[in-house]
Design a protein around this motif. Structure first.
Motif, PDB file in Angstrom:
ATOM      1  N   ARG A  36       0.848  -1.348  -0.154  1.00  0.00           N
ATOM      2  CA  ARG A  36      -0.176   0.226  -0.122  1.00  0.00           C
ATOM      3  C   ARG A  36       0.840   1.164   0.110  1.00  0.00           C
ATOM      4  O   ARG A  36       1.793   1.344   0.617  1.00  0.00           O
ATOM      5  CB  ARG A  36      -1.038  -0.237   1.153  1.00  0.00           C
ATOM      6  N   THR A  37       0.553   2.178  -0.829  1.00  0.00           N
ATOM      7  CA  THR A  37       1.212   3.534  -0.859  1.00  0.00           C
ATOM      8  C   THR A  37       1.625   4.222   0.174  1.00  0.00           C
ATOM      9  O   THR A  37       0.532   4.549   1.074  1.00  0.00           O
ATOM     10  CB  THR A  37       0.462   4.513  -1.928  1.00  0.00           C
ATOM     11  N   SER A  38       2.600   4.411   0.620  1.00  0.00           N
ATOM     12  CA  SER A  38       3.153   5.372   1.774  1.00  0.00           C
ATOM     13  C   SER A  38       4.516   5.873   1.384  1.00  0.00           C
ATOM     14  O   SER A  38       5.107   5.389   0.575  1.00  0.00           O
ATOM     15  CB  SER A  38       3.302   4.277   3.070  1.00  0.00           C
ATOM     16  N   LEU A  39       4.911   7.104   2.027  1.00  0.00           N
ATOM     17  CA  LEU A  39       6.170   7.682   1.809  1.00  0.00           C
ATOM     18  C   LEU A  39       6.816   8.398   3.099  1.00  0.00           C
ATOM     19  O   LEU A  39       6.206   8.287   4.140  1.00  0.00           O
ATOM     20  CB  LEU A  39       5.872   9.119   0.955  1.00  0.00           C
ATOM     21  N   TRP A  40       8.021   8.358   2.672  1.00  0.00           N
ATOM     22  CA  TRP A  40       9.145   8.750   3.612  1.00  0.00           C
ATOM     23  C   TRP A  40       9.891   9.719   3.212  1.00  0.00           C
ATOM     24  O   TRP A  40      10.498   9.674   2.288  1.00  0.00           O
ATOM     25  CB  TRP A  40       9.880   7.549   4.243  1.00  0.00           C
ATOM     26  N   LEU A  41       9.998  10.837   4.002  1.00  0.00           N
ATOM     27  CA  LEU A  41      11.160  11.776   3.722  1.00  0.00           C
ATOM     28  C   LEU A  41      12.159  12.088   4.710  1.00  0.00           C
ATOM     29  O   LEU A  41      11.666  12.093   5.918  1.00  0.00           O
ATOM     30  CB  LEU A  41      10.055  13.342   3.443  1.00  0.00           C
ATOM     31  N   ASP A  42      13.111  11.941   4.333  1.00  0.00           N
ATOM     32  CA  ASP A  42      14.362  12.058   5.190  1.00  0.00           C
ATOM     33  C   ASP A  42      15.045  13.373   4.586  1.00  0.00           C
ATOM     34  O   ASP A  42      15.788  13.494   3.295  1.00  0.00           O
ATOM     35  CB  ASP A  42      15.462  10.717   5.074  1.00  0.00           C
ATOM     36  N   GLY A  43      14.734  14.507   5.179  1.00  0.00           N
ATOM     37  CA  GLY A  43      15.078  15.808   4.939  1.00  0.00           C
ATOM     38  C   GLY A  43      15.375  16.603   6.072  1.00  0.00           C
ATOM     39  O   GLY A  43      16.140  16.128   7.095  1.00  0.00           O
ATOM     40  N   PRO A  44      15.020  17.963   6.364  1.00  0.00           N
ATOM     41  CA  PRO A  44      15.288  18.700   7.885  1.00  0.00           C
ATOM     42  C   PRO A  44      14.679  18.073   8.952  1.00  0.00           C
ATOM     43  O   PRO A  44      15.183  18.244   9.976  1.00  0.00           O
ATOM     44  CB  PRO A  44      14.569  19.817   7.167  1.00  0.00           C
ATOM     45  N   ALA A  45      13.613  17.155   8.521  1.00  0.00           N
ATOM     46  CA  ALA A  45      13.119  16.260   9.527  1.00  0.00           C
ATOM     47  C   ALA A  45      12.707  14.885   8.745  1.00  0.00           C
ATOM     48  O   ALA A  45      12.525  14.867   7.841  1.00  0.00           O
ATOM     49  CB  ALA A  45      11.849  16.948  10.235  1.00  0.00           C
ATOM     50  N   ARG A  46      12.248  13.923   9.700  1.00  0.00           N
ATOM     51  CA  ARG A  46      11.628  12.624   9.028  1.00  0.00           C
ATOM     52  C   ARG A  46      10.359  12.465   9.181  1.00  0.00           C
ATOM     53  O   ARG A  46       9.762  12.850  10.140  1.00  0.00           O
ATOM     54  CB  ARG A  46      12.556  11.547   9.959  1.00  0.00           C
ATOM     55  N   LEU A  47       9.702  12.486   8.153  1.00  0.00           N
ATOM     56  CA  LEU A  47       8.449  12.443   7.962  1.00  0.00           C
ATOM     57  C   LEU A  47       7.787  11.328   7.210  1.00  0.00           C
ATOM     58  O   LEU A  47       8.307  10.529   6.285  1.00  0.00           O
ATOM     59  CB  LEU A  47       7.587  13.549   7.020  1.00  0.00           C
ATOM     60  N   LEU A  48       6.902  10.646   7.949  1.00  0.00           N
ATOM     61  CA  LEU A  48       6.284   9.580   7.350  1.00  0.00           C
ATOM     62  C   LEU A  48       4.602  10.139   6.910  1.00  0.00           C
ATOM     63  O   LEU A  48       3.962  10.636   7.806  1.00  0.00           O
ATOM     64  CB  LEU A  48       5.845   8.424   8.389  1.00  0.00           C
ATOM     65  N   ILE A  49       4.426   9.655   5.679  1.00  0.00           N
ATOM     66  CA  ILE A  49       3.030  10.143   4.944  1.00  0.00           C
ATOM     67  C   ILE A  49       2.425   8.838   4.685  1.00  0.00           C
ATOM     68  O   ILE A  49       2.792   7.969   3.958  1.00  0.00           O
ATOM     69  CB  ILE A  49       3.605  11.109   3.875  1.00  0.00           C
ATOM     70  N   ASP A  50       1.106   8.494   5.153  1.00  0.00           N
ATOM     71  CA  ASP A  50       0.352   7.740   5.101  1.00  0.00           C
ATOM     72  C   ASP A  50       0.547   6.363   5.512  1.00  0.00           C
ATOM     73  O   ASP A  50       1.047   5.366   4.723  1.00  0.00           O
ATOM     74  CB  ASP A  50      -0.322   7.433   3.628  1.00  0.00           C
ATOM     75  N   PRO A  51       0.587   6.254   6.859  1.00  0.00           N
ATOM     76  CA  PRO A  51       1.033   4.819   7.392  1.00  0.00           C
ATOM     77  C   PRO A  51      -0.111   3.706   7.255  1.00  0.00           C
ATOM     78  O   PRO A  51      -0.911   3.684   7.994  1.00  0.00           O
ATOM     79  CB  PRO A  51       1.317   5.231   8.847  1.00  0.00           C
TER      80      PRO A  51
END
Length: 309
Positions: free
Chosen positions: A36-51
């Motif tokens: 299932r679609t989910s994203l992770w951003l490793d940037g200025p902070a760590r964001l989890l989108i749609d767990p």
């Protein structure tokens, strides 16, 4: 910094269990799959989108740490049912060392999420509101990282649906990323305009005669992309719900959607329905070229890592 595609499939993943359609049969035969679609951003902070429901396996596959915040786009289970899996991080530290993880969703989305996961609020998670059109407030958001929800329409059963536009501070200047999530249309027409990178839903190839699922097809996305002009496009939330010509009786099953006026190539022939990663990528590049869309397009796959400046 990088963007990681934890999952790239639709609400039931691909292939669907025991599905008889040609796409799922082919994917099982070649051993290819999508969670299932989910994203992770490793940037200025760590964001989890749609767990979503596959979160535990996705976190373990990528060996990811605790997120600094979670963004939820809407109240359908494939976009939030993995919240309970975040308990692994609290269980692994002394009780006095834990601070709840901020979780953002719209008020309408929380109406559905909170009754199910209210027991996690205050201990594992901190409830925060995402207001469409307004920047998210509270750590980890600030000068280095901003996030703005964009109101979308995903049907009467997802009144809280939004996408997100993220702005990251880099040495080269601001970098703007967008994620449409699930939608049939955008209620803020310019909400995703002028982005450096856009993750766009492409649930079907051909727009259905009746779009009961309220999902975005590649055919319906093309005029939006032409208007928004992102510098790069990544397609996600792929499904097997297009009719495949000649695949009878599978075309008669509930999840299949008959096309309306199919997306056609310059010769007037309908584009073929892709069945795997390679054919999806070839189709996307062909369609973008035929449509005069100059930006690069990538069909995302599970585990794809996109370096960011």
């Amino acid at each position: 910094m990088e963007l990681i595609f934890l999952g790239t499939g639709g609400a039931w993943g691909l292939p669907e269990h025991r599905c008889p359609c040609a796409t799922c049969r082919h994917l099982r035969a070649i051993g290819e799959s999508r969670t299932r679609t989910s994203l992770w951003l490793d940037g200025p902070a760590r964001l989890l989108i749609d767990p979503g429901p596959d979160l535990r396996a996705q976190l373990m596959r990528e060996d990811l740490p605790r997120p600094d915040a979670v963004l939820i786009t809407h109240e359908h289970g494939d976009h939030y049912l993995g919240l309970d899996e975040l308990l692994c991080f609290r269980r692994a530290v002394p009780p006095g060392d834990w601070q709840p993880i901020p979780v953002y969703a719209t008020a309408s989305a929380w109406e559905q999420i909170e009754p199910r996961f209210g027991y996690l609020l205050g201990s594992l998670l901190e409830k925060r509101l995402a207001v469409p059109g307004e920047e998210l407030i509270g750590s980890p958001f600030g000068p280095a990282l901003a996030a703005r929800p964009v109101k979308t329409y995903h049907g009467a059963m997802a009144k809280g649906a939004v996408g997100y536009v993220l702005t990251l501070a880099t040495d080269q200047g601001p970098l703007r990323l967008g994620y449409t999530s699930d939608l049939l249309r955008v209620e803020a027409p310019q909400g995703f305009a002028g982005l450096d990178l856009l993750v766009c839903q492409s649930h079907f190839v051909h727009e259905p005669q009746e779009n009961r699922a309220n999902h975005l097809s590649l055919q319906r996305a093309l005029p939006l992309l032409a208007a928004w002009r992102p510098k790069r496009v990544y397609l996600a939330h792929l499904s097997c719900q297009d009719f495949v010509p000649g695949d009878e009786p599978a075309n008669a099953i509930l999840k299949k959607y008959a096309p309306g006026d199919p997306l056609k190539d310059p010769k007037g022939e309908p584009y073929p329905v892709p069945r795997d990663q390679a054919s999806w990528q070839a189709l996307a590049q062909r369609v973008f070229a035929d449509q005069g869309l100059g930006m690069p397009v990538t069909v995302a796959h599970d585990g794809l890592r996109v370096p960011l400046p």
